[in-house]
Design an enzyme around this catalytic site. Structure first.
Site, short mmCIF file in Angstrom:
data_model
loop_
_atom_site.label_atom_id
_atom_site.label_comp_id
_atom_site.label_asym_id
_atom_site.label_seq_id
_atom_site.Cartn_x
_atom_site.Cartn_y
_atom_site.Cartn_z
CG ASP A 54 -1.98 -1.14 1.07
OD1 ASP A 54 -3.03 -0.91 0.43
OD2 ASP A 54 -1.72 -2.24 1.57
CG HIS A 56 -2.01 4.03 -1.38
ND1 HIS A 56 -2.87 3.78 -2.42
CD2 HIS A 56 -2.33 3.12 -0.41
CE1 HIS A 56 -3.69 2.80 -2.11
NE2 HIS A 56 -3.37 2.36 -0.90
CG ASP A 97 -3.74 -0.71 -3.38
OD1 ASP A 97 -4.10 -1.18 -4.48
OD2 ASP A 97 -4.56 -0.45 -2.47
CG ASN A 129 -8.05 -2.08 -4.35
OD1 ASN A 129 -7.21 -2.48 -3.54
ND2 ASN A 129 -8.73 -0.95 -4.16
CG HIS A 130 -6.22 1.95 -4.78
ND1 HIS A 130 -7.16 2.93 -5.06
CD2 HIS A 130 -6.48 1.53 -3.52
CE1 HIS A 130 -7.94 3.09 -4.00
NE2 HIS A 130 -7.55 2.24 -3.06
CG ASP A 133 -7.39 3.82 -8.26
OD1 ASP A 133 -8.43 3.15 -8.16
OD2 ASP A 133 -6.69 4.12 -7.28
CG HIS A 228 -3.86 -5.34 -2.66
ND1 HIS A 228 -2.94 -4.53 -2.02
CD2 HIS A 228 -5.02 -4.63 -2.69
CE1 HIS A 228 -3.51 -3.38 -1.71
NE2 HIS A 228 -4.78 -3.43 -2.10
CG HIS A 261 -7.33 -4.64 0.25
ND1 HIS A 261 -7.59 -3.56 -0.57
CD2 HIS A 261 -8.53 -5.21 0.52
CE1 HIS A 261 -8.89 -3.48 -0.79
NE2 HIS A 261 -9.48 -4.45 -0.14
CD GLN A 263 -4.16 1.35 3.34
OE1 GLN A 263 -4.93 1.42 2.40
NE2 GLN A 263 -3.74 2.42 3.95
NE ARG A 354 -7.93 1.40 5.73
CZ ARG A 354 -8.08 0.93 4.51
NH1 ARG A 354 -7.79 1.69 3.47
NH2 ARG A 354 -8.52 -0.30 4.28
NE ARG A 358 -11.48 3.31 4.00
CZ ARG A 358 -11.30 2.49 2.97
NH1 ARG A 358 -11.72 1.25 3.03
NH2 ARG A 358 -10.69 2.91 1.88
NE ARG A 389 -7.72 6.61 -0.65
CZ ARG A 389 -7.90 5.31 -0.49
NH1 ARG A 389 -9.12 4.83 -0.33
NH2 ARG A 389 -6.86 4.49 -0.48
#
Length: 528
Positions: A54, A56, A97, A129-130, A133, A228, A261, A263, A354, A358, A389
């Site tokens: 992750d 990012h 990610d 998954n990212h 994007d 992930h 994922h 994190q 996060r 959430r 984010r």
């Protein structure tokens, strides 16, 4: 990098539907049949697995001097020298990610991040998954740029029946054979723009691994899953797709799961069914280090630690590698030019972490909704927590802050619904659970949420009228069914404004600054 032999492998699924993948005596996963060296009897092999996940977009250290790939390079090189001096070997893996999170990276398609990973000498990464994007062209550009394989055995191209990415890679260290396979969360389609995952099937990782691992075990001494999928304690994955614990419990023969994922910072491996599950939180805050010994068919974890990379209170800072700095500086300079400028100010922190967005409504979620409503003339707005984010600290708000909060480039859309349709919609969306990117933030609407029921709904202070038409503002991602929201993009009253979310947010901040947080405190939505 240690001297090693490696080979990549392609996997093709048979004529059966990949969505109904069956396990049969004739496996669809065929590993290479080649002569390989065997581990020497009574010899102790030392293998160190380093891992991150992750990332990012955090190729550069933050404004407080934390993290960054240059300091990570110094740490990884130090460990490599230590291990090699003791006759061991190192694998450096990523749980995926790499994309999305920092404007300087996002605006350059994460090229600096993958260039940095090449310099660091990553051996393989799981596809996150990212990574979806971006458009498929950008994703394939990134794959080609990387000097290491993108691994995922369960993302299948519908047209060819083949895995879109390399399913696994074999590494050989003087007779010790290590297989690294990749697996990606099946939640990816609901967390990505539909166009970016069009024509792809995300097959159950458990089903795929159940076939693949026995084939790998025919030649591999050690099997590692770079995933992930998320670490959910005791397999309690809730509304998320099943993660690493489910995988390890369901599939025999996996020695280690290098995850991402969710994190999580797992200080100690979570051992399940003989597999050591690890995860190093996010953003390169840590490098995970697992030291193994292998002898006469037995694998032993000798030591494990999460090594922090220049945290806030570090007594001794890890120096930044000068070669990595030289590589990344031009990208940082270019990125800084692209995001420079102040757009406004706020008196206190806008909550967007996060662990906040959430789990509870926040002032930042309310503010974003207000911006969408003002731009579109909507009666109320809905915002998924996973789309927010980052937080914004009190003081000046920069364009970079705006792009960090809303990095995905979604557009703001509207849809007209009558009161009954609004109630049906809220029954699905307002009741999304916490600890999920689907957790909804609302602006301009009041309601009481009790379990799976929604009542006492008011819009603009008035009780909802079942026959009246209302306009809702929402991101294109959510409108198209992302996070398993109802797909409203096919409704007759749907309009994609074409305005990107970040630009609408910036315009609102510029117009209303100095912002007062007290004016955007969440209210009107009661959860029982």
């Amino acid at each position: 990098m240690p001297a090693m032999l490696s080979r990549g492998n392609g996997i093709k699924l048979g004529a059966v539907s990949v969505l109904a993948l069956s396990i049969s005596a004739c496996s669809v996963f065929q590993t290479e049949t080649v002569d390989t060296l065997k581990p020497i009897q009574d010899k102790t092999y030392k293998l160190t697995v380093l891992h991150t996940n992750d990332h990012h977009g955090r190729f550069w250290q933050d404004r407080k001097g934390r993290w960054g790939m240059a300091a990570r390079m110094t740490l990884v090189n130090k460990i490599r020298k230590e291990v090699e001096a003791e006759g061991g070997n190192v694998l450096l893996l990523s749980g995926g990610d790499i994309n999305t999170g920092v404007p300087e990276s996002d605006l350059q398609d994460a090229v600096p991040d993958f260039m940095g990973m090449n310099k660091l000498g990553y051996d393989a990464m799981a596809v996150g998954n990212h990574e979806f994007d971006n458009t498929r062209d950008i994703l394939m550009m990134q794959k080609d740029l990387a000097n290491f394989p993108f691994l995922s055995a369960n993302i299948i191209d519908e047209k060819t029946g083949k895995a879109l990415f390399t399913p696994y890679k074999m590494f050989e260290f003087n007779g010790l054979e290590v297989a690294v396979m990749g697996l990606t969360t099946t939640d990816t389609p609901k967390q990505s723009s539909p166009e970016n995952v069009k024509g792809l099937d995300f097959v159950s990782p458990v089903e795929v691994a159940s076939e693949l691992v026995p084939e790998l075990r025919k030649t591999a001494d050690i099997v590692v899953a770079a995933t992930h999928m998320g670490h959910y304690a005791n397999a309690n994955y809730g509304v998320n797709a099943p993660g690493d614990v489910t995988l390890a419990r369901s599939v025999d023969g996996i020695d280690m799961v290098v995850g991402g994922h969710s994190q999580d910072a797992l200080k100690e491996p979570d051992q399940q069914n003989g597999a050591y599950i690890v995860q190093a939180q996010e953003w390169g805050k840590y490098v995970g280090r697992a030291d193994f010994e292998f002898k006469n068919g037995d694998l032993k974890l000798v030591d494990y630690e999460l090594i922090p990379v220049n945290p806030k209170n570090a007594k001794v800072k890890i120096a930044q590698d000068p070669e990595m700095l030289a590589l990344l500086q031009p990208y940082q300079d270019k990125g800084s030019e692209l995001v420079q400028g102040t757009v406004g100010s706020v008196d206190e922190r806008l909550m967007g972490e996060r662990g906040e967005v959430r789990f509870q409504p926040t002032n930042l979620g309310t503010l974003i909704g207000a911006a969408f409503m003002e731009k579109t003339g909507a009666d109320f707005a809905t915002m998924n927590g996973g789309g927010i984010r980052a937080s914004v600290d009190g003081g000046e708000i920069t364009y970079k802050d705006v792009l960090t909060v809303l990095p995905f480039g979604n557009t703001v859309t509207t849809v007209e619904m009558n009161g009954k349709e609004v109630m049906d919609y809220l029954t699905v969306v307002a009741t999304k659970p916490t600890n999920s990117g689907a957790f909804a933030h609302f602006t301009g609407i009041d309601m009481v949420i009790d379990g799976d029921k929604v009542s006492d709904v008011k819009i603009a202070g008035e009780a909802i009228d079942m026959n009246k038409t209302y306009k809702m503002a929402i991101l294109s991602f959510s409108a198209g069914g992302g996070d398993k929201y109802p797909n409203v993009s096919k409704m007759s009253g749907y309009v994609d404004t074409g305005f990107t979310d970040a630009e609408v947010f910036r315009e609102f901040v510029e117009k209303h600054s100095p912002l007062k947080v007290a004016e955007y405190e969440p209210k009107g939505v009661v959860r029982k």
